[in-house]
Write a protein that holds these residues in place. Structure first.
Motif, PDB file in Angstrom:
ATOM      1  N   SER A 146       4.217   0.455  -7.428  1.00  0.00           N
ATOM      2  CA  SER A 146       4.253   1.839  -6.971  1.00  0.00           C
ATOM      3  C   SER A 146       3.958   1.870  -5.478  1.00  0.00           C
ATOM      4  CB  SER A 146       3.218   2.674  -7.730  1.00  0.00           C
ATOM      5  OG  SER A 146       1.917   2.178  -7.471  1.00  0.00           O
ATOM      6  N   GLU A 148       1.361   2.601  -3.983  1.00  0.00           N
ATOM      7  CA  GLU A 148       0.028   2.076  -3.658  1.00  0.00           C
ATOM      8  C   GLU A 148       0.056   0.586  -3.329  1.00  0.00           C
ATOM      9  OE1 GLU A 148       0.658   4.200  -6.167  1.00  0.00           O
ATOM     10  OE2 GLU A 148      -0.333   5.896  -5.158  1.00  0.00           O
ATOM     11  N   SER A 151      -0.021  -1.051   0.379  1.00  0.00           N
ATOM     12  CA  SER A 151      -1.196  -1.230   1.238  1.00  0.00           C
ATOM     13  C   SER A 151      -1.746  -2.656   1.196  1.00  0.00           C
ATOM     14  CB  SER A 151      -2.303  -0.251   0.824  1.00  0.00           C
ATOM     15  OG  SER A 151      -2.729  -0.502  -0.506  1.00  0.00           O
TER      16      SER A 151
END
Length: 221
Positions: A146, A148, A151
């Motif tokens: 996803s 996320e 990062s």
């Protein structure tokens, strides 16, 4: 020297800097590529609402850039936000990284998969492929985690790599298009570990934008 504007349709200046560096490396010193960041909006375009907002911002900024002496504009967002509408409004060439990436991925009739990290844009990506004439060549859009995961560079590379291998082994993909400008560094990291060509869309977009400006800088095969 020919000047091209790279327009990042999200409001992440750090991402703009990285994509501009990738684009410059792809085309060499014969072309000047200058990066511009959307003045507002999301840091990551993760759904269709954000894509439409980015399109409006790209059109507004693109119209301004067209009056600043650039030979062409590269919209460096994978959904090509605002591209078609902006083309109708300005006289210089406008190129999108999804447009360019799909063009390279489908060279010689190759069947390709798109690997990306934005599940809520899957339908929009598939519609874009059909609109650009690549519906028969695109065999899948695979979601590698996803937003996320972006990062964590190491985790991102591992997740993208796993999805690339699955696309090749399970679906017979003959090329992989990495679906996202912010994924450019990870795409280059994993490319040597994938048994088929891996297309990084920012570099592809820079090459196509140069070609449209009359500068041949080589191509990905």
């Amino acid at each position: 020297m020919i000047r091209l504007a790279l327009l990042n349709p999200n409001a992440n200046a750090k991402t703009t800097a990285r994509m501009t560096a990738v684009a410059r490396q792809a085309v060499g010193p014969a072309v000047s590529i200058e990066g511009f960041t959307a003045r507002s909006g999301p840091l990551v375009i993760a759904d269709e609402e954000a894509l439409e907002k980015a399109a409006r911002l790209a059109i507004e900024r693109g119209e301004e850039l067209a009056a600043e002496g650039f030979r062409g504009i590269l919209i460096s967002g994978f959904g090509d936000p605002g591209l078609d509408r902006l083309r109708r409004r300005i006289s210089i060439s406008v190129t999108g990284i999804a447009e360019a990436g799909m063009k390279e991925a489908s060279l010689k009739g190759r069947r390709f998969s798109i690997v990306t990290t934005t599940p809520e844009l899957k339908a929009a990506i598939m519609r874009r492929a059909v609109r650009l004439g690549h519906g028969n060549n695109l065999i899948s859009v695979r979601i590698a985690g996803s937003v996320e995961v972006m990062s964590d560079p190491e985790r991102l590379a591992q997740t993208l790599l796993a999805s690339c291998h699955e696309a090749v082994s399970e679906e017979g993909a003959e090329a992989i298009l990495i679906g996202g400008g912010p994924l450019a560094d990870a795409a280059r990291t994993i490319a040597p570990m994938v048994p088929v060509p891996v297309i990084e869309p920012v570099a592809a977009g820079a090459r196509l934008a140069c070609a449209r400006a009359g500068v041949v800088v080589g191509s990905k095969v």
